[in-house]
Design a protein around this motif. Structure first.
Motif, mmCIF file in Angstrom:
data_model
loop_
_atom_site.group_PDB
_atom_site.id
_atom_site.type_symbol
_atom_site.label_atom_id
_atom_site.label_comp_id
_atom_site.label_asym_id
_atom_site.label_seq_id
_atom_site.Cartn_x
_atom_site.Cartn_y
_atom_site.Cartn_z
ATOM 1 N N PRO A 28 7.186 84.069 -3.652
ATOM 2 C CA PRO A 28 8.569 83.428 -3.480
ATOM 3 C C PRO A 28 9.360 83.164 -4.647
ATOM 4 C CG PRO A 28 6.936 81.736 -3.311
ATOM 5 C CD PRO A 28 6.030 83.220 -3.518
ATOM 6 N N THR A 29 10.675 83.563 -4.547
ATOM 7 C CA THR A 29 11.516 83.249 -5.575
ATOM 8 C C THR A 29 12.819 82.173 -5.047
ATOM 9 O OG1 THR A 29 12.747 85.089 -4.982
ATOM 10 C CG2 THR A 29 11.127 85.534 -6.600
ATOM 11 N N ALA A 30 12.677 81.152 -5.933
ATOM 12 C CA ALA A 30 14.069 80.319 -5.297
ATOM 13 C C ALA A 30 15.091 80.734 -6.128
ATOM 14 C CB ALA A 30 13.513 78.764 -5.785
ATOM 15 N N ASN A 31 16.183 81.045 -5.086
ATOM 16 C CA ASN A 31 17.404 81.636 -5.744
ATOM 17 C C ASN A 31 18.563 80.452 -5.996
ATOM 18 O OD1 ASN A 31 15.949 83.575 -4.191
ATOM 19 N ND2 ASN A 31 17.684 84.651 -3.925
ATOM 20 N N PHE A 32 19.323 80.500 -7.041
ATOM 21 C CA PHE A 32 20.452 79.902 -7.412
ATOM 22 C C PHE A 32 21.619 80.319 -6.746
ATOM 23 C CE2 PHE A 32 18.320 78.548 -11.461
ATOM 24 C CZ PHE A 32 18.109 77.197 -11.184
ATOM 25 N N VAL A 80 19.832 85.058 -9.846
ATOM 26 C CA VAL A 80 18.770 84.483 -10.616
ATOM 27 C C VAL A 80 17.937 83.829 -9.851
ATOM 28 C CG1 VAL A 80 18.390 82.690 -12.305
ATOM 29 C CG2 VAL A 80 20.665 84.161 -12.466
ATOM 30 N N GLU A 81 16.499 84.143 -9.999
ATOM 31 C CA GLU A 81 15.376 83.860 -9.034
ATOM 32 C C GLU A 81 14.261 83.180 -9.928
ATOM 33 O OE1 GLU A 81 14.693 86.764 -5.949
ATOM 34 O OE2 GLU A 81 16.707 87.454 -5.735
ATOM 35 N N THR A 82 13.592 82.112 -9.538
ATOM 36 C CA THR A 82 12.560 81.611 -10.237
ATOM 37 C C THR A 82 11.355 81.460 -9.249
ATOM 38 O OG1 THR A 82 14.282 79.898 -11.141
ATOM 39 C CG2 THR A 82 11.938 79.374 -11.100
HETATM 40 MG MG MG Z 1 13.989 84.506 -3.318
#
Ligand code: MG
Ligand code: ADP
Length: 157
Positions: A28-32, A80-82
């Protein structure tokens, strides 16, 4: 290149993407939001970075981050994905994500298969973990940026 922008401090809300990180990759990537992405320096290179991340006023964890081109916007807008290197019990959409980017791993690449992409990301994660244990990166984990009052939004201080 990338280094002259680092360390880079950023804080913003986690928004919905396409759900591809978890479903296709298991990562999973947390998106801004677009607004936060647009606050990034326009000449920061796309690619894979690493650093520290914290959700709300939670603990600070290692992370890998991708700055890339967003196919949904015909590759004219960056995303930008964390990926936080931690197992969370629940999603955290709508929460405030604070990050400091401390290092650069590699440029964006195309991969022949999903498996090749996934193993590249696994290598990025291992590289990030090793680098972040070095004193010059480790010291940013304790930065005051992660201890500001909740709700105060500051881009790059
Ligand atoms: Mg994501
Ligand atoms: P989306 O396309 O909506 O970004 P993803 O499949 O990339 O969907 O999943 C990202 C979401 O998963 C994040 O917004 C967050 O709420 C949740 N999540 C759970 N664990 C993590 C983690 N370790 N790192 C990043 N996001 C995580």
């Amino acid at each position: 290149g990338a280094m002259r922008h680092l360390p880079y401090f950023c804080r913003g809300e986690v928004v919905k993407g396409f759900g591809r990180g978890s479903t296709e990759l298991g990562i999973p990537t947390a998106n801004f939001s677009e607004q936060v992405v647009e606050s990034f320096p326009s000449d920061i290179p796309t690619g894979i970075y690493y650093g520290w991340a914290c959700v709300g006023n939670g603990d600070v964890h290692k992370m890998v981050l991708s700055i890339g081109w967003n196919p949904f916007y015909k590759n004219i807008k960056k995303s930008v994905e964390t990926h936080i290197i931690h197992t969370f019990k629940e999603d955290f959409y709508g929460e405030i994500l604070s990050i400091v980017i401390t290092g650069y791993i590699r440029p964006e690449k195309n991969f022949d298969s999903l498996d090749a992409l996934i193993s590249a990301i696994q290598e990025d994660i291992e590289e990030a973990k090793r680098q972040l244990d070095l004193p010059e990166h480790l010291k940013l984990k304790e930065d005051n940026f992660f201890h500001l009052p909740e709700g105060k939004i500051v881009n790059n201080r």
